[in-house]
Design a protein around this motif. Structure first.
Motif, PDB file in Angstrom:
ATOM      1  N   MET A  89     -14.892  12.989   3.314  1.00  0.00           N
ATOM      2  CA  MET A  89     -15.755  11.979   2.694  1.00  0.00           C
ATOM      3  C   MET A  89     -14.980  10.684   2.480  1.00  0.00           C
ATOM      4  O   MET A  89     -13.916  10.668   1.872  1.00  0.00           O
ATOM      5  CB  MET A  89     -16.297  12.488   1.355  1.00  0.00           C
ATOM      6  N   THR A  90     -15.516   9.603   3.042  1.00  0.00           N
ATOM      7  CA  THR A  90     -14.927   8.271   2.916  1.00  0.00           C
ATOM      8  C   THR A  90     -16.017   7.287   2.514  1.00  0.00           C
ATOM      9  O   THR A  90     -17.196   7.637   2.427  1.00  0.00           O
ATOM     10  CB  THR A  90     -14.303   7.817   4.246  1.00  0.00           C
ATOM     11  N   GLU A  91     -15.629   6.053   2.312  1.00  0.00           N
ATOM     12  CA  GLU A  91     -16.572   5.001   1.916  1.00  0.00           C
ATOM     13  C   GLU A  91     -17.681   4.821   2.942  1.00  0.00           C
ATOM     14  O   GLU A  91     -18.821   4.521   2.593  1.00  0.00           O
ATOM     15  CB  GLU A  91     -15.814   3.681   1.723  1.00  0.00           C
ATOM     16  N   THR A  97     -16.870   5.825  -2.617  1.00  0.00           N
ATOM     17  CA  THR A  97     -15.769   6.781  -2.445  1.00  0.00           C
ATOM     18  C   THR A  97     -14.402   6.120  -2.551  1.00  0.00           C
ATOM     19  O   THR A  97     -13.439   6.750  -3.008  1.00  0.00           O
ATOM     20  CB  THR A  97     -15.896   7.516  -1.084  1.00  0.00           C
ATOM     21  N   TYR A 108      -9.086  10.733   2.125  1.00  0.00           N
ATOM     22  CA  TYR A 108     -10.491  11.156   2.094  1.00  0.00           C
ATOM     23  C   TYR A 108     -10.620  12.288   1.079  1.00  0.00           C
ATOM     24  O   TYR A 108      -9.609  12.855   0.639  1.00  0.00           O
ATOM     25  CB  TYR A 108     -10.976  11.623   3.474  1.00  0.00           C
ATOM     26  N   LYS A 133     -25.964   9.948   1.161  1.00  0.00           N
ATOM     27  CA  LYS A 133     -24.999   9.623   2.213  1.00  0.00           C
ATOM     28  C   LYS A 133     -25.533   8.488   3.074  1.00  0.00           C
ATOM     29  O   LYS A 133     -26.735   8.348   3.260  1.00  0.00           O
ATOM     30  CB  LYS A 133     -24.730  10.862   3.079  1.00  0.00           C
ATOM     31  N   GLY A 188     -16.449  13.320  -6.539  1.00  0.00           N
ATOM     32  CA  GLY A 188     -17.266  13.122  -5.348  1.00  0.00           C
ATOM     33  C   GLY A 188     -18.667  13.676  -5.519  1.00  0.00           C
ATOM     34  O   GLY A 188     -19.657  13.058  -5.116  1.00  0.00           O
TER      35      GLY A 188
END
Length: 198
Positions: A89-91, A97, A108, A133, A188
């Protein structure tokens, strides 16, 4: 990810609790049930371990949507299975994030996402839903097939095992301790829930 239309279709039979529930609301085939679940709004259920929560609340997450359809597939002897995948998971995937990554010094956040498989086909019944998302998840650090209605506790244990045996062995995470990952994961999850309300 593929569309659910790649799955084999089959008339529903009252062979289990899920197939009987779909028949009771007037659905007659496996693909009709997939369409019904896909079109339900994305939302967190009060009890994710309750298979019927999706029907009671008329919403679901990747966990509950895929649990219902994988259970239905098992009742109908179709080769559709539930999988869990750990993604980075990233920006670009989830807005906000970057602040978590900066706080914990991570490239991440390893997060779980569920999907369905049939041979080489992968299907996400939450793809395109307003799910917090920015885009679909297509790349995973680790995947494994699980029972359709895996409990939250057992899923978490699989996540911990995957961190230990696969994820923390990645070059970019070798200097990271598991506690940092677990705290980042909690933040997260909170971020994903907060993004649903935006």
């Amino acid at each position: 990810m593929d569309k659910y239309s790649v799955f084999p279709d089959k008339p529903l039979e009252p062979s289990g609790v899920v197939s009987r529930r779909f028949l009771s609301i007037g659905l007659e085939t496996f693909l009709a049930a997939c369409r019904y679940v896909y079109e339900l709004p994305y939302g967190y259920n009060a009890d994710r371990d309750d298979l019927m929560s999706l029907f009671k609340e008329n919403k679901g997450t990747c966990t509950t949507k895929h649990a219902v359809i994988a259970t239905l597939a098992a009742e109908l002897n179709l080769p559709v299975e539930k999988n869990i995948g750990i993604y980075a998971m990233t920006e670009s995937i989830v807005t906000g994030t970057d602040s978590i990554l900066e706080k914990f010094g991570l490239p991440y956040v390893p997060m779980i996402h569920c999907f369905l498989t049939d041979g080489d086909h992968q299907v996400d019944l939450t793809e395109g839903n307003a799910n917090g998302k920015n885009r679909s998840i297509d790349d995973f650090l680790h995947t494994e097939t699980v029972i359709p209605n895996i409990s939250a506790k057992d899923e978490y244990l699989k996540y911990r095992n995957a961190l230990k045996n696969f994820i923390l062995k990645q070059t970019e995470l070798q200097a990271v301790d598991i506690k940092s990952i677990l705290h980042a994961r909690e933040e997260g999850l909170a971020l994903l829930k907060a993004n649903l309300k935006r």
